[in-house]
Design a protein around this motif. Structure first.
Motif, short mmCIF file in Angstrom:
data_model
loop_
_atom_site.label_atom_id
_atom_site.label_comp_id
_atom_site.label_asym_id
_atom_site.label_seq_id
_atom_site.Cartn_x
_atom_site.Cartn_y
_atom_site.Cartn_z
N TYR A 141 -5.56 39.66 -44.89
CA TYR A 141 -5.17 39.84 -46.14
C TYR A 141 -6.37 40.98 -46.89
N TYR A 142 -5.71 41.87 -47.42
CA TYR A 142 -6.46 43.10 -48.04
C TYR A 142 -6.20 43.35 -49.55
N ARG A 149 -8.90 54.77 -52.51
CA ARG A 149 -7.71 55.38 -52.82
C ARG A 149 -7.32 56.20 -51.55
N GLU A 150 -8.01 56.37 -50.73
CA GLU A 150 -7.48 57.09 -49.40
C GLU A 150 -6.96 56.15 -48.45
N THR A 151 -7.43 54.85 -48.43
CA THR A 151 -6.76 53.89 -47.89
C THR A 151 -5.27 53.41 -48.26
N GLN A 152 -5.32 53.40 -49.62
CA GLN A 152 -4.21 53.01 -50.47
C GLN A 152 -2.98 54.18 -50.24
N HIS A 159 4.52 53.38 -45.36
CA HIS A 159 5.37 52.47 -45.87
C HIS A 159 5.08 51.09 -45.90
N PHE A 160 3.76 50.99 -45.90
CA PHE A 160 3.31 49.20 -45.72
C PHE A 160 3.02 49.03 -47.25
N LEU A 161 2.50 49.74 -47.97
CA LEU A 161 1.81 49.36 -49.31
C LEU A 161 2.82 49.64 -50.54
N PHE A 162 3.03 48.82 -51.40
CA PHE A 162 3.64 48.99 -52.64
C PHE A 162 2.67 50.18 -53.60
N GLY A 183 -2.38 42.41 -53.41
CA GLY A 183 -2.78 42.78 -52.00
C GLY A 183 -1.77 42.81 -51.05
N ILE A 184 -2.15 42.99 -49.92
CA ILE A 184 -1.23 43.21 -48.87
C ILE A 184 -1.73 42.41 -47.62
N PHE A 185 -0.94 41.70 -47.04
CA PHE A 185 -1.40 41.09 -45.83
C PHE A 185 -0.59 41.80 -44.69
N PHE A 186 -1.13 42.21 -43.47
CA PHE A 186 -0.16 42.61 -42.29
C PHE A 186 -0.88 42.18 -41.09
N ASN A 187 -0.16 41.62 -39.96
CA ASN A 187 -0.36 41.18 -38.91
C ASN A 187 -1.17 42.21 -38.03
#
Length: 337
Positions: A141-142, A149-152, A159-162, A183-187
């Protein structure tokens, strides 16, 4: 729809009502007041709003979903994912497939009525459960708070993050305390994502390249089932799973493909009319309010309320297969002497 159904009579009836969370009629309608071009114009400020302000919500829900006030959502039925198969085994049309659902956590209001503690407590509960997932769902989880800002920007591009900035959600008081509690979680393989406290408490998304709907849907079913063992979701016996927006009730399932249909897209009005016959919704390449890029469209099921999860997926599958057949027929016409 807000203008159509918020008559003087309905306004007088609802203007002093409050839910136990303290939500008012203004919390429900403020987005539509600020955005007269909004198609719907109302949001549920908490799970109780659908009942407390039913005289406004019910006709909107009936017109949008074709779901009468006497109807009830069927019990959850995921069906057998394997029956859905691969929609494009040769990879000629479908670029990627995504199946998502929304969930609200029992005991919490929705965005306009959530305070900072609600956001932070909910995030802590959710992130703990997500980071305990194992096998192909194992991931990290992030939190948005502290993310560069670069990561966002990169995650949004992928198309991962809102992203923040939707004026309809902003007017509905959906972005308060941003970015706290988001935040966002991805496997590890980035085929399963969870958005925390974007528009809804949770958006759970299974996706990958190609058209293997059976695998993608099966992954979502597995994930939701595992998470539900640890977290109770808000569900109403009449409306099914409850979310912030009345367009997204019942199953809350949105199954979509990015698909190349350039020939069908040449007559876009006829294309849309054909899609509607299969209960499909056509959007641009990057989703709602965008244009197609190189004949690529985002096409998804339209019906989410009044049918089971498996029925929603089956409608989407059947419709997409029909559109592919129509595109093939146009190709054949062009190749004929």
């Amino acid at each position: 729809m807000l203008k159509k159904y918020l008559t003087r009579e309905v306004f007088e009836l609802l203007k002093e009502r409050k839910t136990s969370y303290g939500s008012t009629l203004l919390d429900v309608i403020r987005s539509g007041l600020c955005n007269p071009d909004s198609h719907i114009g109302i949001y549920a400020a908490d799970p109780e709003a659908y009942v407390v302000f039913k005289e406004l919500f019910n006709p909107v829900i009936e017109e949008y979903h074709g779901f009468e006030s006497s109807s009830s959502q069927p019990e959850t039925n995921w069906g057998n994912p394997e029956e859905l198969g691969n929609l494009d085994p040769d990879g000629a049309y479908i670029i990627s497939t995504r199946v998502r659902c929304a969930r609200s956590i029992e005991g919490y209001p929705f965005n306009p009525t959530m305070n900072e503690t609600h956001y932070l407590d909910l995030e802590k509960k959710v992130s703990g459960v997500l980071e305990s997932l194992t096998d192909d769902l194992k991931g990290q989880y992030y939190p948005l708070l502290g993310m560069s800002r670069e990561t966002q920007d990169q995650l949004i591009e992928d198309h991962f993050l809102f992203k923040e900035g939707d004026r309809f959600l902003e007017a509905a008081n959906s972005n308060r305390f941003w970015p706290k509690g988001r935040g966002i979680f991805f496997n590890d393989t980035k085929t399963f994502l969870v958005w925390c406290n974007e528009e809804d408490h949770l958006r759970l998304i299974s996706m990958e390249e190609g058209g293997d709907l059976a695998t993608i849907y099966g992954r979502l079913v597995d994930a939701v089932s595992r998470i539900e063992r640890e977290i109770s979701f808000s569900r109403n016996s009449r409306l099914g799973y409850l979310t912030f927006c009345p367009t997204n009730l019942g199953t809350t399932i949105r199954a979509s493909v990015h698909i190349k249909l350039p020939r069908l897209g040449r007559d876009f009005e006829a294309f849309q009319e054909m899609a509607r016959k299969f209960y499909l919704q056509v959007r641009g390449t990057r989703g709602e309010h965008t244009e197609s890029e190189d004949g690529v469209y985002d096409i998804s099921n339209q019906r989410r309320l009044g049918l089971t999860e498996f029925q929603a997926l089956s409608e989407m599958r059947d419709g997409i297969l029909q559109l592919i057949e129509q595109e093939k027929a146009l190709e054949g016409t062009e190749q004929s002497p």
